[in-house]
Design a protein around this motif. Structure first.
Motif, PDB file in Angstrom:
ATOM      1  N   TYR A  27       2.133  -3.041 -11.520  1.00  0.00           N
ATOM      2  CA  TYR A  27       2.860  -2.373 -10.218  1.00  0.00           C
ATOM      3  C   TYR A  27       1.622  -2.279  -9.034  1.00  0.00           C
ATOM      4  O   TYR A  27       1.721  -2.565  -7.929  1.00  0.00           O
ATOM      5  N   ILE A  28       0.557  -1.688  -9.625  1.00  0.00           N
ATOM      6  CA  ILE A  28      -0.483  -1.307  -8.416  1.00  0.00           C
ATOM      7  C   ILE A  28      -0.970  -2.642  -8.077  1.00  0.00           C
ATOM      8  O   ILE A  28      -1.289  -2.686  -6.951  1.00  0.00           O
ATOM      9  N   SER A  31       1.527  -4.223  -5.979  1.00  0.00           N
ATOM     10  CA  SER A  31       1.537  -3.564  -4.387  1.00  0.00           C
ATOM     11  C   SER A  31       0.343  -3.935  -3.674  1.00  0.00           C
ATOM     12  O   SER A  31       0.565  -3.800  -2.404  1.00  0.00           O
ATOM     13  N   ALA A  34       1.036  -7.251  -2.155  1.00  0.00           N
ATOM     14  CA  ALA A  34       2.147  -7.077  -1.217  1.00  0.00           C
ATOM     15  C   ALA A  34       1.630  -6.544   0.074  1.00  0.00           C
ATOM     16  O   ALA A  34       1.853  -7.101   1.216  1.00  0.00           O
ATOM     17  N   LEU A  35       0.644  -5.545  -0.186  1.00  0.00           N
ATOM     18  CA  LEU A  35       0.222  -4.812   0.991  1.00  0.00           C
ATOM     19  C   LEU A  35      -0.761  -5.894   1.777  1.00  0.00           C
ATOM     20  O   LEU A  35      -0.747  -5.768   3.002  1.00  0.00           O
TER      21      LEU A  35
END
Length: 310
Positions: A27-28, A31, A34-35
Motif C-alpha cells: 500500500y505504501i 500510494s 499513485a502520488l
C-alpha cells in the motif's frame, strides 16, 4: 490433538502478520506511485485556479493561492473551442465503436478453421505491425481516397488495428469451443454465433480495446496536422498543440474575448501564457480521464487473458 491445533493457530497468526506487513508495504509503495502520477495533474489544476501572477512566477506548488475561476471562463470564450470539442467527441465515440466492432469480429474470425486462407491473412495482418511505408505514401493514399479535409480521415485508418485484433483473437481462443459447437448444432451460423454467443463472453477484451482506442482517438493530433486545413475539423488536442506553441499571443485573444469588466481586472486574474497553457490542458485532458473508471473492472481481466497466448 490440542497441541496440533495450537501449532496450526500459531502458524496462521504468523502468516497473517506477515501478510499484513506485505500488504502495508504494498500500500505504501502503490500510494507513492499513485502520488507521483497524480501530482502533475494536481499541480496543473491548482495553477489554473490560483492568482495568475503567482502561477507565472512558479510559486504555486502544493496548494492554490488567490483562488479564482476566471481562467476557465476566459478559455471557454475562445473561438472554435466548442467546435473542436464536438470533433474530438465525435471521432472518439465513432472511432472507438468501429474499432471495437472490427477488432472483435476479425479476432473471432481468425479463430475459425473454415476461414478462407486464415493463416495468410493473419500473417499479413501481423506484418503491418513491423513494416510501414512512411508518411508520404500514407498521405498520398489518404489524398487519393479523398480523406483530406474529411471527418472520415479520423475514422477509417484506425478501424483495423493489428494489436487489438491479436488481443481479441487470443481472448477468443480461451473461450471453450463447446459454446460455439452447441450453437452450431442448434443451427446458428457464423454471424449469429458471433452476435449471440461471443460478444457477451468477450466483453472484458472489448472493454480493453475500447480504452486503448478511445485514448488514442482523443489524444491524436498528428493526423490533423497532416490531413486537415479546415479549422472546423480541428480536434481539441490540435487546439492544445496550437495553444502550447502560441500561448503568448493567445493570452491576448482570451483577454480580448472577455467582457470589458474582465479586461479591467487585477493582474491576479489577467490571462498569462502559463494560465492559458494549463487551463486548456485541463479542459482537454479531463474528459478522457472519466473513461477509465467506467471500464476499469474489465480492463485487468481483458489484458491479462489476452496476453496469455499468442
Amino acid at each position: 490433538m490440542k497441541k496440533e491445533q495450537v501449532h496450526q493457530h500459531k502458524t496462521k497468526m504468523k502468516e497473517s502478520f506477515g501478510d499484513r506487513m506485505v500488504g502495508v508495504i504494498c500500500y505504501i509503495i502503490f500510494s507513492l506511485c499513485a502520488l507521483v502520477c497524480i501530482y502533475p495533474f494536481y499541480y496543473i489544476f491548482i495553477n489554473t485556479i490560483s492568482a495568475n501572477d503567482l502561477s507565472a512566477r512558479g510559486v504555486i506548488l502544493f496548494w492554490p493561492r488567490g483562488i479564482h475561476f476566471q481562467n476557465y471562463v476566459s478559455a471557454l470564450k475562445i473561438d472554435g473551442l466548442f467546435q473542436a470539442a464536438k470533433i474530438s467527441l465525435g471521432r472518439t465515440v465513432i472511432g472507438t465503436f468501429c474499432t471495437v466492432g472490427a477488432s472483435a469480429f476479425l479476432g473471432y474470425m481468425f479463430t475459425q478453421e473454415d476461414m478462407w486462407h486464415k493463416k495468410f491473412w493473419y500473417r499479413l495482418l501481423v506484418a503491418t505491425m513491423y513494416f510501414n511505408a512512411g508518411i508520404i505514401p500514407w498521405f498520398l493514399t489518404m489524398k487519393n481516397m479523398h480523406l483530406t479535409n474529411n471527418f472520415l480521415g479520423y475514422i477509417l485508418p484506425a478501424i483495423v488495428s493489428p494489436f487489438n485484433i491479436i488481443l481479441t483473437k487470443t481472448f477468443v481462443e480461451s473461450v471453450p469451443k463447446e459454446l460455439q459447437e452447441a450453437a452450431e448444432i442448434d443451427g446458428a451460423g457464423t454471424i449469429k454465433v458471433f452476435l449471440k454467443i461471443m460478444i457477451p463472453v468477450i466483453k472484458p477484451i472489448m472493454a480493453t480495446v475500447a480504452i486503448f482506442s478511445a485514448v488514442n482517438q482523443w489524444n491524436a493530433f498528428q493526423d490533423t496536422l497532416l490531413l486537415m486545413t479546415d479549422t472546423k475539423l480541428y480536434p481539441l488536442q490540435f487546439i492544445l498543440y496550437q495553444y502550447l506553441n502560441q500561448a503568448s499571443s493567445l493570452k491576448a485573444l482570451a483577454n480580448s474575448s472577455a467582457s470589458s469588466g474582465a479586461m479591467a481586472a487585477a493582474s491576479a486574474t489577467a490571462q498569462t501564457a502559463t494560465s492559458v497553457r494549463m487551463t486548456v490542458t485541463i479542459l482537454v485532458v479531463a474528459p478522457i480521464m472519466f473513461v477509465y473508471p467506467i471500464f476499469q473492472r474489465y480492463f485487468v481481466k481483458g489484458i491479462m487473458v489476452g496476453a496469455v497466448k499468442g
